[in-house]
Write a protein that holds these residues in place. Structure first.
Motif, PDB file in Angstrom:
ATOM      1  N   GLN A 182       0.861  -1.186   0.000  1.00 25.75           N
ATOM      2  CA  GLN A 182       0.000   0.000   0.000  1.00 25.75           C
ATOM      3  C   GLN A 182       0.895   1.232   0.000  1.00 25.75           C
ATOM      4  O   GLN A 182       1.682   1.434   0.923  1.00 25.75           O
ATOM      5  CB  GLN A 182      -0.918   0.003   1.226  1.00 25.75           C
ATOM      6  CG  GLN A 182      -1.877   1.197   1.237  1.00 25.75           C
ATOM      7  CD  GLN A 182      -2.861   1.112   2.390  1.00 25.75           C
ATOM      8  OE1 GLN A 182      -2.751   0.259   3.235  1.00 25.75           O
ATOM      9  NE2 GLN A 182      -3.825   2.002   2.408  1.00 25.75           N
ATOM     10  N   GLY A 183       0.771   2.023  -1.070  1.00 26.39           N
ATOM     11  CA  GLY A 183       1.650   3.182  -1.191  1.00 26.39           C
ATOM     12  C   GLY A 183       3.096   2.723  -1.273  1.00 26.39           C
ATOM     13  O   GLY A 183       3.463   1.898  -2.110  1.00 26.39           O
ATOM     14  N   ASP A 184       3.888   3.214  -0.341  1.00 24.37           N
ATOM     15  CA  ASP A 184       5.312   2.893  -0.354  1.00 24.37           C
ATOM     16  C   ASP A 184       5.667   1.855   0.702  1.00 24.37           C
ATOM     17  O   ASP A 184       6.832   1.701   1.062  1.00 24.37           O
ATOM     18  CB  ASP A 184       6.124   4.169  -0.114  1.00 24.37           C
ATOM     19  CG  ASP A 184       7.575   4.013  -0.533  1.00 24.37           C
ATOM     20  OD1 ASP A 184       7.828   3.454  -1.612  1.00 24.37           O
ATOM     21  OD2 ASP A 184       8.462   4.422   0.248  1.00 24.37           O
ATOM     22  N   THR A 185       4.660   1.149   1.259  1.00 24.22           N
ATOM     23  CA  THR A 185       4.929   0.197   2.341  1.00 24.22           C
ATOM     24  C   THR A 185       4.578  -1.222   1.916  1.00 24.22           C
ATOM     25  O   THR A 185       3.783  -1.443   1.006  1.00 24.22           O
ATOM     26  CB  THR A 185       4.128   0.550   3.605  1.00 24.22           C
ATOM     27  OG1 THR A 185       2.727   0.426   3.329  1.00 24.22           O
ATOM     28  CG2 THR A 185       4.456   1.962   4.065  1.00 24.22           C
TER      29      THR A 185
END
Length: 661
Positions: free
Chosen positions: A85-88
């Motif tokens: 999710q996103g950058d994770t």
């Protein structure tokens, strides 16, 4: 049954429906799987790239490739477990057992509290070292994480084995097998060696025990550790054979730290021990300057409390200079607890983070972060130091008290009997006070030089006199006698002078009482009970403003103290003497709301509320008192304390308003 599980204790494995899943050959994929499985929160892609690759051509691309391989291992058509999710990145393993997480959860709960079967299950999880054989080349951050996890989980394994050895039949093969593994896992743990020597002696293997002792001596000397306690333990075991027991360490000296041999001075046995490792400046991980000075100050303050043994500054700094990790240093020193900390100084702020670790279980028993604006750096450091020292002392006392409650009464040593006595003492009922008295008496019988046990015995007599649970004159005399023994044993112990100050107050010697209590806080400015006792005496016939100041300081030092109701009640009585009845009522209500507040605290609330004109609330407290004490009157309340005439007149006025006169 779960359809998926992850095993990290030994070689990394993923099992689906009891069938091992074939893992990718790539070490980076396996390392990524293990790291994400243990991560408590989603991890940033940048962090993962930094962790696993030193200078890759395309770190994000390599990470995407690794994640695709993980999806092939973990995902199914109906369940995606690799979440981005996103950058994770995170793994959804909520319904999948992960052996290292199960072990960590048990350590957090307290390994010593577990029943026998859960302990056996935990021991069975250890098929080898954590991620056995999964080291990475040119990945220093991952290697650092891996080493830390192996140390932590190794300490948990040793704690599980120790509990099993203590609880299983001494002569059984199962206990002996766990014992051998414990010694292998913790080669510098004197308790493990002593238990093994005792086991050999029980089986008549004296020659084998002597050979093991010689090997252990060479091992200890190679690490510059004091071997004398273990040698003394063996003499005792040999003299007692074949009646020795595997369950109880044969010599109390094994509870003392096995300090580097350069340290001078013997350490008294059977007390908890603590090492405060040098605090580290977080920027760059360096030591020196502010961090070193702060460490030295905390060691000095803790030593002044004389609650437990504190390893000298020279020993902990010497180990730190050898780049030995705090938990490993704790095992080398054979201490019960290790405190560590970091210091940060961002613009306009000072941030100090501290952890207290129980060495045998690798459990973090307390952690806190203190943040202040360094307008006056010395005052700020003093304030933070007060909070750290008081918190460490209170947390260790709580852990030791709870551990002592789990042991059979006839197996307690002096230290354990004392802490079990504290548990009963803080219940503040007549029956519990009597149990506490018996336990403190046991402690001083086992160790006549134990100053705090004498002080505890004095407290129970003081409580019996104060609460009118016995003849006041007789109990006062016994409180004074026990306090005198405490001072005689250790004139530098703040608890001894605290006990003496309270005993003198019972005898009506206020000047002597204040002198002793001031001596207690001079010896240890962090001794919260000393400040509370000063507040208690001043609140009745001394300086009410000084009483308020001492009450506030005692609560700052020990905000969750079992005697918090007394700290609040003393402040309430001080406000009465200042004519501040509404303030008195509010503080009295806070005192009465404490779960262990006794009838005298309820009486303070009733009188303060009456003086504030809050008669309905005051009548409610008066009725609560008379449920257990039907004949309670103002004379009983006044006779409990030593008020000056003006204060006595005010409280009698309050009593008349609610029918207690």
């Amino acid at each position: 049954m779960p359809i998926l599980s992850v095993r990290t204790l030994g070689s990394l494995a993923v099992v689906r429906d009891d069938v091992p899943v074939v893992l990718p050959a790539s070490r980076k994929v396996r390392a990524l799987l293990a790291y994400l499985a243990l991560a408590p929160h989603p991890v940033g892609r940048g962090r993962l790239c930094e962790m696993l690759w030193d200078v890759p051509n395309d770190p994000r691309g390599e990470l995407r490739w690794c994640l695709s391989k993980l999806r092939g291992v973990l995902d199914t058509p109906d369940r995606r477990r690799v979440l981005t999710q996103g950058d994770t990145v995170a793994l959804d393993l909520d319904d999948c057992p992960v052996d290292a997480l199960e072990m960590s959860h048990a350590a957090t709960q307290g390994i010593e509290t577990l029943e026998l079967e859960p302990l056996r299950t935990l021991a069975g999880l250890f098929a080898g070292a954590f991620l056995d054989g999964l080291e990475l080349d040119r990945s220093p951050l991952f290697d650092s994480w891996l080493i830390a996890q192996r140390r932590r989980l190794g300490a948990c394994h040793a704690a599980v084995l120790e509990q099993l050895v203590e609880r299983l039949p001494a002569d059984g093969d199962e206990a002996i097998g766990h014992l051998d593994k414990w010694v292998e896992l913790a080669p510098f743990d004197g308790r493990a060696h002593a238990a093994l020597l005792a086991s050999m002696a029980r089986r008549g293997e004296i020659g084998a025990a002597e050979r093991h002792l010689a090997t252990a001596q060479q091992l200890f000397q190679s690490e510059d550790l004091d071997f004398a306690p273990l040698r003394a333990a063996w003499r005792t075991i040999r003299d007692q054979a074949p009646a020795v027991s595997l369950r109880v360490p044969p010599v109390s000296a094994l509870s003392q730290p096995l300090a580097p041999s350069g340290d001078a001075g013997a350490v008294e046995p059977s007390h908890a021990s603590l090492a405060v490792m040098p605090f580290v400046e977080e920027a760059g991980g360096t030591r020196g300057g502010l961090a070193d000075g702060f460490t030295h100050d905390i060691i000095t303050r803790l030593a002044k409390l004389r609650d437990f043994f504190v390893i000298a500054r020279g020993s902990v700094f010497a180990l730190a200079q050898m780049n030995i990790a705090p938990d490993e240093a704790g095992r080398k020193l054979n201490v019960d607890y290790v405190a560590t900390g970091t210091v940060r100084s961002p613009a306009g702020r000072l941030i100090v983070s501290v952890e207290l670790i129980e060495v045998r279980t690798a459990r973090i028993v307390w952690a806190e972060t203190f943040e202040r604006r360094p307008d006056d750096i010395f005052a700020v450091l003093d304030d933070i130091g007060d909070s750290i020292v008081s918190s460490i002392s209170a947390e260790i006392e709580t852990v030791e008290r709870n551990r002592a409650m789990l042991k059979a009464p006839n197996s307690l040593n002096a230290w354990e009997a004392y802490h079990r006595g504290l548990w009963h003492m803080y219940r503040f009922t007549q029956a519990e006070n009597e149990q506490a008295r018996n336990l403190f008496a046991t402690a001083v019988e086992l160790d006549p030089t134990f100053a705090r046990a004498h002080a505890g015995l004095s407290f129970t007599h003081w409580q019996a006199a104060f609460q009118r649970w016995g003849d006041r004159d007789r109990e006062s005399a016994l409180a004074f006698e026990s306090a005198g023994q405490s001072v005689l044993v250790d004139d530098h112990n703040p608890a001894a002078h605290w006990a003496m100050g309270r005993a003198l107050w019972l005898r009506g010697e206020q000047d002597g009482s204040l002198s002793e209590l001031e001596r207690a806080v001079d010896l240890s400015p962090n001794f919260a009970l000393g400040h509370y006792a000063l507040s208690f005496v001043h609140s009745q016939s001394g300086d009410p403003q000084a009483a308020i100041s001492s009450s506030d300081h005692s609560r700052h030092l020990s905000p969750f103290d079992p005697l918090l109701f007394g700290m609040l009640g003393a402040r309430a009585m001080s406000h009465v003497r200042l004519g501040q009845f509404e303030e008195a009522a509010e503080w009295a209500l806070k005192a009465a709301a404490r779960p262990n507040a006794h009838a005298i605290i309820l009486a303070i609330a009733a009188h303060c509320l009456a003086l504030a004109g809050r008669l309905d609330e005051a009548h409610g407290f008066a009725a609560a008192i008379r449920k257990t004490m039907p004949d309670y009157r103002a004379d009983d309340f006044i006779g409990t304390f030593r008020f000056e005439p003006d204060a006595e007149a005010l409280f009698r006025q309050g009593a008349r308003r609610i029918g207690l006169n």
